[in-house]
Write a protein that holds these residues in place. Structure first.
Motif, short mmCIF file in Angstrom:
data_model
loop_
_atom_site.label_atom_id
_atom_site.label_comp_id
_atom_site.label_asym_id
_atom_site.label_seq_id
_atom_site.Cartn_x
_atom_site.Cartn_y
_atom_site.Cartn_z
N GLY A 61 101.42 57.93 43.31
CA GLY A 61 102.85 58.13 43.56
C GLY A 61 103.15 59.57 43.97
N LEU A 62 102.48 60.52 43.35
CA LEU A 62 102.67 61.93 43.71
C LEU A 62 102.24 62.18 45.15
CD1 LEU A 62 103.36 64.83 42.84
CD2 LEU A 62 101.00 65.05 42.07
N GLU A 96 97.93 55.33 39.27
CA GLU A 96 99.19 54.98 39.92
C GLU A 96 100.15 56.17 39.97
OE1 GLU A 96 100.03 52.22 41.66
OE2 GLU A 96 97.95 51.62 41.34
N ARG A 97 100.20 56.95 38.87
CA ARG A 97 101.06 58.15 38.87
C ARG A 97 100.59 59.17 39.91
NH1 ARG A 97 100.95 60.55 33.32
NH2 ARG A 97 101.90 62.29 34.40
N LEU A 99 97.35 65.20 39.03
CA LEU A 99 98.52 65.35 38.16
C LEU A 99 98.60 66.76 37.57
CD1 LEU A 99 98.48 61.84 36.48
CD2 LEU A 99 100.12 62.68 38.18
N LYS A 109 97.16 53.52 34.91
CA LYS A 109 98.46 54.19 34.88
C LYS A 109 98.37 55.58 35.49
CE LYS A 109 100.30 51.91 30.73
NZ LYS A 109 100.67 52.15 29.33
N LEU A 110 97.32 56.33 35.12
CA LEU A 110 97.14 57.68 35.67
C LEU A 110 96.92 57.63 37.17
CD1 LEU A 110 94.88 59.34 32.96
CD2 LEU A 110 97.23 59.95 33.52
#
Length: 187
Positions: free
Chosen positions: A148-149, A144-145, A183, A141-142
């Motif tokens: 995405g950024l 993928e986030r 992130l 999940k991290l």
């Protein structure tokens, strides 16, 4: 060292169980006559197996199992008289893996000990696998986030992933650590 705990108010039964456990490879046997002492011994010494009488003084065996299992998972066998009513849902929720009815033979107890230890080992393996899969999912999940950024900053998806892989190799960090760093820069 293989350590076991027996909690029963009858000294002769504790002695008989102690002999069975020694024959099954347990080096050290702790004994208790009541529930509170059994909990204290279990939490301090952390035995590899616990045998509890369902009708212990002060706290019943299921209550003792609940108090121990909440803090330290240990394979537990519950002993009960055939006429004793047992709340099986509560027993299972307390972490009890086997119920042996009194009077029992040495062969019955040995079978109960072996099955309980085997089931506990299987459960422990499943818990580790669940933890590993949960960690893997959280990392994914991290990643993928973070990906995405990077995509929002103008990279294509393959470019963003390759960039993260390169950073991971160059910095000798896991992809999760790289994702967390990316992130953090967003915040």
């Amino acid at each position: 060292m293989n350590l076991a705990l027996i909690a029963d108010e009858h000294p002769q039964l504790r002695h008989n169980l102690s002999e069975i456990l020694k024959n099954q490879g347990f080096d050290d046997i702790l004994e208790s006559e009541d529930g509170p002492r059994a909990v204290d011994l279990a939490l301090v010494r952390k035995p590899q197996l616990i045998i509890l009488d369902a009708a212990l003084p002060a706290w019943d065996g299921i209550t003792v199992a609940e108090k121990i299992s909440k803090r330290h998972p240990i394979p537990i066998i519950l002993l009960a008289e055939a006429h004793t009513p047992i709340d099986f849902d509560r027993t299972r929720a307390a972490g009890v893996l086997d119920l042996v009815l009194k009077p029992f033979s040495a062969a019955q107890m040995i079978a109960g000990i072996r099955l309980t230890l085997q089931h506990f080992e299987e459960i422990a393996g499943l818990r580790k696998e669940v933890a590993r899969l949960t960690e893997s999912l959280e990392a994914r999940k991290l990643i993928e986030r973070a990906k995405g950024l990077l995509i929002r900053q103008g990279m294509s998806e393959p470019e963003a992933y390759r960039r993260m892989q390169k950073l991971s190799m160059d910095k000798r960090k896991t992809l999760r650590e790289v994702a967390e760093a990316i992130l953090l820069m967003e915040d």
